[in-house]
Motif scaffolding. Structure first.
Motif, PDB file in Angstrom:
ATOM      1  N   ILE A 256       0.991  -1.163  -0.133  1.00  0.00           N
ATOM      2  CA  ILE A 256       0.022  -0.039  -0.105  1.00  0.00           C
ATOM      3  C   ILE A 256       0.882   1.480  -0.269  1.00  0.00           C
ATOM      4  O   ILE A 256       0.313   2.322  -0.498  1.00  0.00           O
ATOM      5  N   GLN A 257       2.258   1.143   0.422  1.00  0.00           N
ATOM      6  CA  GLN A 257       2.944   2.280   0.497  1.00  0.00           C
ATOM      7  C   GLN A 257       3.656   2.600  -1.013  1.00  0.00           C
ATOM      8  O   GLN A 257       4.054   3.495  -1.374  1.00  0.00           O
ATOM      9  N   ALA A 258       3.726   1.381  -1.647  1.00  0.00           N
ATOM     10  CA  ALA A 258       4.476   1.259  -2.831  1.00  0.00           C
ATOM     11  C   ALA A 258       3.810   0.385  -3.904  1.00  0.00           C
ATOM     12  O   ALA A 258       4.001  -0.562  -4.256  1.00  0.00           O
ATOM     13  N   PRO A 259       2.386   0.889  -4.310  1.00  0.00           N
ATOM     14  CA  PRO A 259       1.949  -0.173  -5.410  1.00  0.00           C
ATOM     15  C   PRO A 259       2.518  -0.051  -6.474  1.00  0.00           C
ATOM     16  O   PRO A 259       3.159   0.796  -6.908  1.00  0.00           O
ATOM     17  N   ASP A 260       2.373  -1.361  -7.335  1.00  0.00           N
ATOM     18  CA  ASP A 260       2.708  -1.341  -8.591  1.00  0.00           C
ATOM     19  C   ASP A 260       1.579  -1.702  -9.597  1.00  0.00           C
ATOM     20  O   ASP A 260       1.202  -2.764  -9.850  1.00  0.00           O
ATOM     21  N   PRO A 261       1.085  -0.479 -10.120  1.00  0.00           N
ATOM     22  CA  PRO A 261      -0.015  -0.386 -10.882  1.00  0.00           C
ATOM     23  C   PRO A 261       0.145  -1.342 -12.074  1.00  0.00           C
ATOM     24  O   PRO A 261       1.056  -0.985 -12.835  1.00  0.00           O
ATOM     25  N   ARG A 262      -0.919  -2.067 -12.438  1.00  0.00           N
ATOM     26  CA  ARG A 262      -0.975  -2.685 -13.910  1.00  0.00           C
ATOM     27  C   ARG A 262      -2.363  -2.211 -14.548  1.00  0.00           C
ATOM     28  O   ARG A 262      -2.142  -2.266 -15.915  1.00  0.00           O
ATOM     29  N   ILE A 263      -3.262  -1.640 -13.927  1.00  0.00           N
ATOM     30  CA  ILE A 263      -4.580  -1.306 -14.371  1.00  0.00           C
ATOM     31  C   ILE A 263      -4.456   0.155 -14.399  1.00  0.00           C
ATOM     32  O   ILE A 263      -4.377   0.609 -13.084  1.00  0.00           O
ATOM     33  N   TRP A 264      -4.632   1.283 -15.199  1.00  0.00           N
ATOM     34  CA  TRP A 264      -4.951   2.680 -14.864  1.00  0.00           C
ATOM     35  C   TRP A 264      -6.482   2.970 -15.313  1.00  0.00           C
ATOM     36  O   TRP A 264      -6.929   2.182 -16.412  1.00  0.00           O
ATOM     37  N   GLY A 265      -6.821   4.089 -14.844  1.00  0.00           N
ATOM     38  CA  GLY A 265      -8.164   4.713 -15.591  1.00  0.00           C
ATOM     39  C   GLY A 265      -7.802   5.904 -16.054  1.00  0.00           C
ATOM     40  O   GLY A 265      -6.474   6.152 -16.326  1.00  0.00           O
ATOM     41  N   GLN A 266      -8.582   6.584 -16.725  1.00  0.00           N
ATOM     42  CA  GLN A 266      -8.294   7.559 -17.789  1.00  0.00           C
ATOM     43  C   GLN A 266      -8.228   9.060 -17.078  1.00  0.00           C
ATOM     44  O   GLN A 266      -7.731   9.823 -17.587  1.00  0.00           O
ATOM     45  N   GLY A 267      -8.545   9.219 -15.954  1.00  0.00           N
ATOM     46  CA  GLY A 267      -8.457  10.179 -14.849  1.00  0.00           C
ATOM     47  C   GLY A 267      -9.514  11.066 -14.895  1.00  0.00           C
ATOM     48  O   GLY A 267     -10.444  11.125 -16.036  1.00  0.00           O
ATOM     49  N   THR A 268      -9.559  11.938 -13.979  1.00  0.00           N
ATOM     50  CA  THR A 268     -10.678  12.773 -13.644  1.00  0.00           C
ATOM     51  C   THR A 268     -10.112  14.079 -12.949  1.00  0.00           C
ATOM     52  O   THR A 268      -9.194  14.118 -12.265  1.00  0.00           O
ATOM     53  N   GLN A 269     -10.377  15.351 -13.556  1.00  0.00           N
ATOM     54  CA  GLN A 269      -9.879  16.530 -13.219  1.00  0.00           C
ATOM     55  C   GLN A 269     -10.398  16.899 -11.805  1.00  0.00           C
ATOM     56  O   GLN A 269     -11.666  17.280 -12.037  1.00  0.00           O
ATOM     57  N   VAL A 270      -9.740  17.515 -11.084  1.00  0.00           N
ATOM     58  CA  VAL A 270     -10.167  18.293  -9.945  1.00  0.00           C
ATOM     59  C   VAL A 270      -9.414  19.509  -9.734  1.00  0.00           C
ATOM     60  O   VAL A 270      -8.036  19.510  -9.792  1.00  0.00           O
ATOM     61  N   THR A 271     -10.063  20.625  -9.784  1.00  0.00           N
ATOM     62  CA  THR A 271      -9.618  22.048  -9.768  1.00  0.00           C
ATOM     63  C   THR A 271     -10.222  22.814  -8.644  1.00  0.00           C
ATOM     64  O   THR A 271     -11.430  22.672  -8.379  1.00  0.00           O
ATOM     65  N   VAL A 272      -9.308  23.197  -7.398  1.00  0.00           N
ATOM     66  CA  VAL A 272      -9.674  23.945  -6.387  1.00  0.00           C
ATOM     67  C   VAL A 272      -9.272  25.389  -6.640  1.00  0.00           C
ATOM     68  O   VAL A 272      -7.984  25.825  -6.808  1.00  0.00           O
ATOM     69  N   SER A 273     -10.464  26.143  -6.264  1.00  0.00           N
ATOM     70  CA  SER A 273     -10.211  27.653  -6.460  1.00  0.00           C
ATOM     71  C   SER A 273      -9.879  28.356  -5.335  1.00  0.00           C
ATOM     72  O   SER A 273     -10.535  27.856  -4.256  1.00  0.00           O
ATOM     73  N   SER A 274      -8.973  29.156  -5.299  1.00  0.00           N
ATOM     74  CA  SER A 274      -8.692  29.856  -3.954  1.00  0.00           C
ATOM     75  C   SER A 274      -9.664  31.272  -3.920  1.00  0.00           C
ATOM     76  O   SER A 274     -10.544  31.432  -4.582  1.00  0.00           O
TER      77      SER A 274
END
Length: 120
Positions: free
Chosen positions: A102-120
């Protein structure tokens, strides 16, 4: 092979909350470690949180106490509840699965991503 699809990203103000979801096309019960990574512009992709179906999760120091990772094997979905969001949390968030620790995963499968934007 199982495919992963993230959702739940968006634009939020500082201090706000978002819940990301990672839906798998098949059973996640056999996926050892599931994790969330993020990548901000100009930076490398880095681990945010990871967990197995059992045991305690792992969080990087910058999100401890604010983020919560969970997985629902019955729904084949993993979540990342993000609270008290800060501008520095702005990034593309990816879910991943694979062996490792859990401290160093070895990913073999990835998703495409989702954007998170935090405004100040």
């Amino acid at each position: 092979q199982v495919q992963l699809v993230e959702s739940g990203g968006g634009l939020v103000q500082t201090g706000g909350s978002l819940r990301l979801s990672c839906a798998a096309s098949g059973s996640i019960s056999s996926l050892d470690i599931m994790a969330w990574y993020r990548q901000a512009p100009g930076l490398e992709r880095s681990l945010v949180a990871a967990r197995r179906s059992w045991g305690s999760p792992y969080y990087v120091d910058s999100v401890k106490g604010r983020f919560l990772i969970s997985r629902d094997n019955d729904k084949n979905t993993m979540y990342l509840q993000m609270n008290s969001l800060k501008p520095e949390d702005t990034a593309m968030y990816y879910c991943a699965a694979g062996p490792g620790t859990i401290q160093a995963p070895d990913p073999r499968i990835w998703g495409q991503g989702t954007q998170v934007t935090v405004s100040s």
